[in-house]
Design a protein around this motif. Structure first.
Motif, PDB file in Angstrom:
ATOM      1  N   ALA A 299      -8.417  -9.570   5.064  1.00 54.47           N
ATOM      2  CA  ALA A 299      -7.445  -9.424   6.635  1.00 54.47           C
ATOM      3  C   ALA A 299      -7.312  -8.630   6.281  1.00 54.47           C
ATOM      4  CB  ALA A 299      -6.911 -10.493   7.179  1.00 54.47           C
ATOM      5  N   ILE A 300      -6.181  -7.960   7.189  1.00 49.60           N
ATOM      6  CA  ILE A 300      -5.178  -6.261   6.977  1.00 49.60           C
ATOM      7  C   ILE A 300      -4.278  -7.423   8.342  1.00 49.60           C
ATOM      8  CG2 ILE A 300      -6.915  -5.359   8.952  1.00 49.60           C
ATOM      9  CD1 ILE A 300      -6.307  -3.118   6.219  1.00 49.60           C
TER      10      ILE A 300
ATOM     11  N   LEU B 195      -5.588  -7.653   2.590  1.00 41.40           N
ATOM     12  CA  LEU B 195      -6.379  -5.984   2.325  1.00 41.40           C
ATOM     13  C   LEU B 195      -5.143  -5.539   2.334  1.00 41.40           C
ATOM     14  CD1 LEU B 195      -9.473  -6.284   3.661  1.00 41.40           C
ATOM     15  CD2 LEU B 195      -9.059  -5.547   1.230  1.00 41.40           C
ATOM     16  N   THR B 196      -4.349  -5.057   3.347  1.00 41.37           N
ATOM     17  CA  THR B 196      -3.500  -4.342   3.667  1.00 41.37           C
ATOM     18  C   THR B 196      -2.571  -3.820   1.872  1.00 41.37           C
ATOM     19  OG1 THR B 196      -2.349  -5.787   5.118  1.00 41.37           O
ATOM     20  CG2 THR B 196      -1.118  -3.925   4.583  1.00 41.37           C
ATOM     21  N   LEU B 197      -2.743  -4.740   1.385  1.00 46.15           N
ATOM     22  CA  LEU B 197      -2.057  -4.045  -0.479  1.00 46.15           C
ATOM     23  C   LEU B 197      -2.972  -3.094  -0.425  1.00 46.15           C
ATOM     24  CD1 LEU B 197      -0.185  -4.980  -2.549  1.00 46.15           C
ATOM     25  CD2 LEU B 197      -2.036  -5.832  -2.970  1.00 46.15           C
ATOM     26  N   ILE B 198      -4.238  -3.157  -0.363  1.00 43.24           N
ATOM     27  CA  ILE B 198      -5.641  -2.120  -1.020  1.00 43.24           C
ATOM     28  C   ILE B 198      -4.808  -1.224   0.593  1.00 43.24           C
ATOM     29  CG2 ILE B 198      -7.416  -1.717  -1.430  1.00 43.24           C
ATOM     30  CD1 ILE B 198      -6.664  -3.892  -2.858  1.00 43.24           C
ATOM     31  N   GLY B 199      -4.518  -1.632   1.309  1.00 43.68           N
ATOM     32  CA  GLY B 199      -4.845   0.023   2.449  1.00 43.68           C
ATOM     33  C   GLY B 199      -3.714   1.247   2.558  1.00 43.68           C
ATOM     34  N   GLN B 200      -2.735   0.241   1.691  1.00 45.86           N
ATOM     35  CA  GLN B 200      -0.797   0.999   1.892  1.00 45.86           C
ATOM     36  C   GLN B 200      -1.093   1.293   0.370  1.00 45.86           C
ATOM     37  OE1 GLN B 200       1.576   1.281   3.569  1.00 45.86           O
ATOM     38  NE2 GLN B 200       3.155   2.009   2.266  1.00 45.86           N
ATOM     39  N   THR B 201      -2.743   1.439  -0.489  1.00 42.37           N
ATOM     40  CA  THR B 201      -1.855   1.687  -1.917  1.00 42.37           C
ATOM     41  C   THR B 201      -2.863   3.373  -1.610  1.00 42.37           C
ATOM     42  OG1 THR B 201      -2.431  -0.408  -2.872  1.00 42.37           O
ATOM     43  CG2 THR B 201      -3.064   1.205  -4.562  1.00 42.37           C
TER      44      THR B 201
ATOM     45  N   PHE C   6      -7.649 -13.438   2.114  1.00 44.54           N
ATOM     46  CA  PHE C   6      -7.182 -12.015   1.650  1.00 44.54           C
ATOM     47  C   PHE C   6      -8.031 -11.194   2.425  1.00 44.54           C
ATOM     48  CE2 PHE C   6      -8.296  -7.865  -1.102  1.00 44.54           C
ATOM     49  CZ  PHE C   6      -7.164  -7.614  -1.684  1.00 44.54           C
TER      50      PHE C   6
ATOM     51  N   ASN D 193       2.872  -6.590   1.317  1.00 43.90           N
ATOM     52  CA  ASN D 193       2.038  -6.199   1.140  1.00 43.90           C
ATOM     53  C   ASN D 193       2.026  -4.675   0.939  1.00 43.90           C
ATOM     54  OD1 ASN D 193      -0.328  -7.853   1.364  1.00 43.90           O
ATOM     55  ND2 ASN D 193       0.077  -8.403   3.116  1.00 43.90           N
TER      56      ASN D 193
ATOM     57  N   GLY E 236       1.551  -2.755  -2.661  1.00 43.44           N
ATOM     58  CA  GLY E 236       1.066  -1.668  -2.384  1.00 43.44           C
ATOM     59  C   GLY E 236       0.941  -0.022  -2.828  1.00 43.44           C
TER      60      GLY E 236
END
Lengths: 283, 159
Positions: free
Chosen positions: A47-48, B5-11, A45, A156, A160
């Motif tokens: 990672a980006i 973390l992309t998920l959070i970033g996008q949110t 998780f 994502n 997101g």
């Protein structure tokens, strides 16, 4: 970097196109970009996906700067053509909100949010129409191994946005109905007070299904579309006749996709409005 | 298909973009469209007002015209009356004048007749006298026959 050993295979080609440029902790403990799909998956998780984020944010920033400059140049008596177009978008967002929400449920955030969703998702989807090899090849020349340019094919990104919508659903549910009203709605429907545990399970599943279906619908559609573009692109390297066929197929699929990307953006917007209007309804 | 973390970033980016849109894109558009709505509403209201004013003016004009018509009719009627009066007056004047002239003419004629009769009588008497004197010169003594002559004169005078 078609595959780990440099060999150009079909599976490797597809895999390469479906791998994001991932920044995270490498197996040796240092931080950096992953060198392959497996390594990226192992990062977990923390990672980006740099490419998704950069393209999504870049598209968003460019698009909103344009919208902002158009909005600032708005004139009430002599609208330009661009203004008319933006006004049509504006009206679409406003009308969608007005037709879904009951009149007494006033929320001036919904229409701007609908516009944001539609325009942003549309632009992210639009990257799907750029031929699949152009930008990844350019990136490769620049020394970047992986480059996925359609943000909405990244689960994502889609989830997101759905997560943000989910947060808003919870926020407005609590704000409008109050904690007790919201709990009541979850516990006492649809079978009355004697089946509270059953109601809770049912309603919670329903509640969680909203963001999941919202995000996965967009992701699934765009991912499948992208996959077909990749498969078509593979035909170019097969033979001349297959290449020509591939060209025709790509053109057809791209034209069809113009409809799909617009429709998906619209669906995402509409569903968000519907979910939020449900959050505003008191029982 | 990795969730990270992309998920959070996008949110977060999404919420930021919504905020940006609400704050910086939406208001100018709403204002411009509101302005236009107001302008259109104003224009329509002004048009309606103009229409109303026109209706009023038309009504006024019609009233003025009908007034003028009645006035004209009145004037014509009174002029006719006046004309008749003038003619009547003239007629009366003419009649009385005629009567006066006729009367004076009659008087004159009567006078003339009288004068003529008078002078005739005088002449007849003098002729009679002359004739008588001529006869008398020859046969009759004036003194003897004076009574006869006087009777004659008296008879003449009476006639």
């Amino acid at each position: 970097m078609a595959s780990e050993n440099g060999e150009l295979t079909g599976a490797g080609y597809i895999n390469h196109h479906l791998t994001n440029l991932t920044y995270g902790q490498l197996p040796d403990g240092s931080w950096g970009f992953a060198h392959g799909a497996q390594e990226a998956a192992d990062m977990g998780f923390m990672a980006i996906h740099v490419d998704s984020m950069v393209w999504a944010l870049g598209l968003g920033v460019v698009m909103f700067c344009i919208m902002r400059s158009i909005a600032k140049s708005f004139s009430s008596d002599k609208p330009s053509k661009v203004q008319c177009f933006v006004e049509a978008l504006f009206d679409m967002a406003q009308d969608s909100k007005d037709s879904t929400f009951t009149k007494d449920a006033k929320n001036e955030w919904i229409a701007p949010m609908a516009l944001t969703i539609f325009v942003w998702v549309f632009f992210m989807n639009l990257m799907d129409l750029v031929p699949v090899d152009w930008i990844p090849e350019l990136a490769k020349l620049a020394g970047v191994g992986y480059m996925k340019i359609v943000p909405s094919t990244d689960v994502n990104i889609a989830l997101g946005m759905a997560l943000a919508v989910f947060i808003m659903i919870l926020y407005y549910s609590l704000k409008i109905k109050g904690p007790i009203g919201f709990t009541k709605e979850l516990a006492l429907q649809p079978f009355g007070k004697y089946l509270i545990p059953f109601n809770l399970v049912l309603e919670l599943v329903g509640l969680l299904a909203k963001p999941l279906s919202l995000g996965l619908r967009l992701f699934g559609n765009m991912y499948a579309g992208e996959l077909i573009f990749i498969l078509i692109a593979m035909m170019y390297s097969a033979s001349l006749s297959l290449g020509v066929l591939g060209g025709v197929a790509q053109l057809g699929w791209a034209i069809f996709h113009i409809l799909v990307i617009t429709l998906q953006a619209y669906i995402f917007m509409m569903l968000t409005i519907v979910y939020l209007s449900q959050a505003h309804e008191k029982h | 298909m990795n969730i990270n973390l992309t998920l959070i970033g996008q949110t977060i980016s999404f919420l930021l973009f919504v905020w940006f849109c609400k704050k910086f894109v939406w208001p100018p558009m709403v204002n411009a469209m509101q302005d236009r709505q107001n302008q259109i509403a104003d224009g329509l209201a002004a048009a309606e007002k103009g229409q109303e004013a026109q209706n009023v003016a038309e009504k006024e004009a019609a009233e003025l015209i009908s007034n003028a018509k009645t006035q004209a009719a009145e004037i014509i009627a009174s002029a006719e009356k006046r004309g008749n009066a003038v003619v009547d007056e003239a007629k009366t004047t003419a009649t009385s004048e005629k009567e006066r002239i006729v009367a004076s003419a009659l008087t004159e004629v009567e006078q003339e007749v009288h004068t003529a009769r008078e002078s005739l009588r005088t002449q007849v008497s003098s002729i009679a006298v002359a004739a008588a004197s001529k006869i008398a010169d020859k046969e009759i003594d004036g003194a003897a026959h004076a009574g006869l002559i006087d009777d004659l004169v008296k008879q003449l005078k009476a006639s």
